[in-house]
Scaffold this active site. Structure first.
Site, PDB file in Angstrom:
ATOM      1  N   LYS A   1     -15.523  -2.064   2.774  1.00 50.65           N
ATOM      2  CA  LYS A   1     -14.749  -2.327   1.547  1.00 50.65           C
ATOM      3  C   LYS A   1     -15.601  -3.106   0.666  1.00 50.65           C
ATOM      4  O   LYS A   1     -16.463  -4.000   1.050  1.00 50.65           O
ATOM      5  CB  LYS A   1     -13.544  -3.372   1.921  1.00 50.65           C
ATOM      6  CG  LYS A   1     -12.515  -2.684   2.688  1.00 50.65           C
ATOM      7  CD  LYS A   1     -11.634  -3.985   3.313  1.00 50.65           C
ATOM      8  CE  LYS A   1     -10.317  -3.701   3.780  1.00 50.65           C
ATOM      9  NZ  LYS A   1      -9.705  -4.743   4.528  1.00 50.65           N
TER      10      LYS A   1
ATOM     11  N   GLU B   1       0.853  -1.323   0.291  1.00 49.30           N
ATOM     12  CA  GLU B   1      -0.135   0.130  -0.021  1.00 49.30           C
ATOM     13  C   GLU B   1       0.882   1.415  -0.069  1.00 49.30           C
ATOM     14  O   GLU B   1       0.270   2.175   0.216  1.00 49.30           O
ATOM     15  CB  GLU B   1      -0.919   0.259   1.136  1.00 49.30           C
ATOM     16  CG  GLU B   1      -1.775  -1.179   1.022  1.00 49.30           C
ATOM     17  CD  GLU B   1      -2.929  -1.184   2.103  1.00 49.30           C
ATOM     18  OE1 GLU B   1      -3.061  -0.234   2.959  1.00 49.30           O
ATOM     19  OE2 GLU B   1      -3.961  -2.048   2.262  1.00 49.30           O
TER      20      GLU B   1
END
Ligand code: PGA
Ligand code: ZN
Length: 442
Positions: free
Chosen positions: A351, A216
């Protein structure tokens, strides 16, 4: 009526070079919308099923050709001709067609690709930005008097990566900062990049800089302890002339499910030697951290099925710290409802691919809001140039967004999309600010 004319699914690659599903939907007025599905690495047990092709050696068994074939075959046949603006109807049809509780037959990746692409096409067909279209859908779900305007989210940004996202030794997955002192999204982003660069400088100074960043975009150094990651971020904050707690707060994603052993109900930390803790021990450790550091948010501090532990943790820290359930809730209303009943956590990570449709994502956001749970729209560790979640966070006034670090273009695509939305909203743009955490800050 605008209708769904044509669907086209294809296999493309995500930020880890792994296959994922892309879907294009053509509407009856010729507009085409497209979406690409993200993918997690530290996936929870309760997530909707991502369909892959383990029997096929291409891409080491990670291919998604079966999911793509479902999109182009029976799923296309089922929704062609449906009202393009009836997102709820299309999503319900997809869920019914799959027929399993976890979207395991057709694949949540196939379902989500269509669900999101439909929204993109509907927005294009009406000539409005995606966030405007999503906000219309969102408003239609609200009761009169409920807050309905778009709001720019406060970002929660990864600085140092560990766990399953980086190669080094840290047990905890993300060490993040929240630019709580920023007056606008654009300024929040600027403050964040300054700190990110300063973290790099501090690591270089100490000869700790790993050559690589994690999945990330956070730095992935080998450190002596988990706590050292927080110390380094605080050092960087001070080096920028910012005040920890006032300008910048700290957040952690412990991702505890991944070092939890259900057989013995124990948490196994290995960064600084072997440390085996039971649920109470892990809770005490987190409480200690929250006292020691300006930590305002802890995600997955305990494992996904340690409900009693979660209730205790929330009783102990819930008034002063945001306690986010990621693997715990998996964006599913049934799990969030349990959380509300058990007073487990006070915030939910959202999500889209944990649940698999836009409508069910709205369900989770709405349930959370109505029970006073904070909401954080989140990317996955495997991402692409798709920026849907930026629009989603604004449209639903989620308050917070978690995209990863300010490095790697699959992350920046979303940060940049938010800059464009903020500009589009103009001077009237509301920024969630520190109130998004609704926690007393110094
Ligand atoms: P994942 O990580 O996408 O690998 O699950 C993100 C998170 O845990 O928040
Ligand atoms: Zn997480």
């Amino acid at each position: 009526m605008l209708t769904v004319m044509k669907l086209r699914g294809r296999e493309v690659l995500d930020s880890r070079g792994r296959p994922t599903v892309e879907v294009e939907v053509a509407g009856s007025n010729g507009e085409v919308g497209r979406a690409i599905v993200p993918s997690g690495a530290s996936t929870g047990r309760h997530e909707a099923i991502e369909l892959r092709d383990p029997e096929n050696r291409r891409y080491g068994g990670m291919g998604v050709l079966r999911a793509v074939a479902h999109v182009n075959g029976e799923m296309a046949a089922a929704i062609q001709g449906m009202d393009l603006e009836d997102q709820a109807g299309i999503d319900a049809a997809l869920v019914a067609l799959d027929g399993t509780p976890n979207k395991g037959r057709l694949g949540a990746n196939a379902v989500l690709g269509i669900s999101l692409a439909v929204a993109h096409t509907a927005a294009a067909a009406r000539g409005v930005p995606l966030y405007v279209h999503l906000n219309r859908l969102w408003r239609s779900r609200l009761e009169p008097g409920e807050f309905a305007d778009p709001v720019m989210p406060m970002p929660m940004v990864n600085m140092i990566s560990g766990g399953l996202h980086a190669g080094a030794n840290l047990d905890f997955q993300d060490f993040l900062m929240i630019p709580v002192g920023a007056p606008s999204y654009a300024e929040a982003l600027e403050m964040t990049t300054a700190v990110y660069r300063a973290v790099g400088a501090v690591l270089r100074e100490k000869d700790m800089e790993g050559a690589l960043v994690g999945d990330e975009g956070g730095y992935g150094p080998k450190l002596a302890t988990n706590a050292q990651a927080v110390d380094l971020i605080l050092e960087a904050v001070l080096a920028c002339g910012l005040e920890p707690g006032r300008d910048v707060a700290i957040a952690i994603d412990v991702a505890a499910s991944h070092f939890y052993r259900p057989e013995t109900a124990t948490y196994h930390l290995t960064a600084a030697g072997d440390d085996v803790l039971d649920s109470a021990g892990m809770t005490a450790l987190l409480a200690h951290w929250a006292k020691l550091y300006p930590i305002v948010s802890i995600e997955d501090g305990l494992a996904e099925d340690d409900w009693n532990g979660w209730s205790n943790l929330t009783g102990m820290l819930g008034d002063s710290v945001q306690l986010i359930g990621d693997d715990l809730f998996a964006t599913q209303t049934a799990r969030l409802r349990q959380g509300v009943e058990r007073r487990a956590g006070n915030a939910i990570l959202i999500k889209v691919n944990q649940v698999g449709t836009l409508s069910e994502t709205f369900d989770a956001l709405l349930l959370a809001r109505r029970h006073g749970y904070r909401t954080i729209v989140s990317a996955r560790s495997g991402e692409t140039e798709d920026t849907t979640i930026a629009d989603l966070a604004v449209a639903t006034a989620a308050g917070q967004i978690k995209i990863g670090s300010v490095a790697r273009s699959e992350r920046l695509a979303k940060y940049n999309r938010l800059l464009r939305i903020e500009e589009d909203l103009g001077p009237s743009a509301k920024f969630a600010g520190r109130e998004a955490l609704s926690i007393k800050l110094i």
